[in-house]
Design an enzyme around this catalytic site. Structure first.
Site, short mmCIF file in Angstrom:
data_model
loop_
_atom_site.label_atom_id
_atom_site.label_comp_id
_atom_site.label_asym_id
_atom_site.label_seq_id
_atom_site.Cartn_x
_atom_site.Cartn_y
_atom_site.Cartn_z
N ASP A 155 24.73 17.46 -16.34
CA ASP A 155 25.97 18.17 -16.02
C ASP A 155 25.73 19.67 -16.23
OD1 ASP A 155 28.75 18.41 -15.49
OD2 ASP A 155 29.28 18.11 -17.58
N LYS A 202 24.92 16.43 -11.36
CA LYS A 202 26.01 17.21 -10.77
C LYS A 202 25.54 18.66 -10.69
CE LYS A 202 29.35 15.58 -13.69
NZ LYS A 202 30.71 15.19 -14.20
P1 IMP Z 1 25.48 18.34 -20.26
O1 IMP Z 1 24.92 18.68 -21.60
O2 IMP Z 1 26.69 19.18 -19.93
O3 IMP Z 1 24.47 18.38 -19.14
O4 IMP Z 1 26.11 16.91 -20.37
C1 IMP Z 1 25.39 15.79 -20.36
C2 IMP Z 1 26.14 14.68 -21.05
O5 IMP Z 1 27.55 14.78 -20.86
C3 IMP Z 1 25.75 13.38 -20.43
O6 IMP Z 1 24.65 12.83 -21.09
C4 IMP Z 1 27.00 12.56 -20.57
O7 IMP Z 1 27.00 11.90 -21.83
C5 IMP Z 1 28.13 13.55 -20.54
N1 IMP Z 1 28.74 13.65 -19.18
C6 IMP Z 1 28.63 14.66 -18.30
N2 IMP Z 1 29.30 14.41 -17.17
C7 IMP Z 1 29.85 13.19 -17.33
C8 IMP Z 1 30.66 12.35 -16.47
O8 IMP Z 1 31.01 12.66 -15.32
N3 IMP Z 1 31.02 11.15 -17.00
C9 IMP Z 1 30.66 10.74 -18.26
N4 IMP Z 1 29.90 11.50 -19.08
C10 IMP Z 1 29.50 12.71 -18.61
#
Ligand code: IMP
Ligand code: MG
Length: 173
Positions: free
Chosen positions: A101, A129
């Site tokens: 994300d 994403k």
């Molecule tokens: P980042 O550190 O923002 O890249 O987030 C990664 C983590 O956020 C992932 O491993 C998920 O646990 C959670 N996450 C991000 N987007 C989603 C989503 O659309 N649904 C559920 N969990 C998400």
């Protein structure tokens, strides 16, 4: 109000793609033992499905980090809740993640694990994403690039619910 879940990616779409990914990894890592690191809890379903399809020798470990609270918004802070059980020194490591994300979690993990002298270190994610990226992360392989929607199922949760859905769904209020 009861939440309705729409299907973004069906079980068969997800599983066919995982088979392709496993075969491509086998080919690239021929002759090597692959040390898979699953990021709890979201990646558990993907980890099992990809590992079952791989023909290379595989070892596994898990770690737990959190970057989210109970809702759907990032706290911006990554916390290490559970470290690996074993050393990764000299191993061919693949981090197996559910979704990329903002990139905060994976950039933190890549830096942390990179310092532990693995022979190689790559990242494989089921979902990405790209529109949400804040910190760049180099990916070895992605299952699906998806739009900026909050998704559940196949290990992914919303406040710990829906992890067991056998497909990737979107919550429709
Ligand atoms: P980042 O550190 O923002 O890249 O987030 C990664 C983590 O956020 C992932 O491993 C998920 O646990 C959670 N996450 C991000 N987007 C989603 C989503 O659309 N649904 C559920 N969990 C998400
Ligand atoms: Mg996760």
């Amino acid at each position: 109000m009861k939440e309705q879940i729409g299907v973004m990616l069906s079980s068969s779409e997800v599983e066919n793609r995982i088979s392709e990914m496993a075969a491509a990894i086998d080919k690239a890592y021929e002759g090597k033992t692959i040390h898979l690191i699953g990021i709890l809890k979201g990646s558990v379903f993907f980890m099992c499905e990809i590992a079952k399809r791989m023909k290379s020798p595989v070892t596994m470990d898990f770690m737990s980090v959190s970057s989210y609270g109970d809702g759907t918004k990032s706290s911006g802070i990554v916390k290490l809740n559970k470290d690996l059980d074993e050393s990764i020194e000299g191993k061919d490591v693949i981090i197996v993640e559910d979704i990329l994300d903002s990139g905060r979690t994976l950039s933190y993990l890549v830096k942390l694990l990179g310092e532990r002298k693995p022979a190689s270190l790559e990242v494989v994610t089921l979902l990405d994403k790209p529109d949400r990226r804040v910190i760049p992360v180099e990916l070895y392989m992605t299952g699906f690039e998806i739009p900026d929607r909050f998704v559940v199922g196949y290990g992914l949760d919303c406040a710990q619910k829906y992890r067991n859905l056998p497909y990737i769904g979107v919550i429709e209020q």
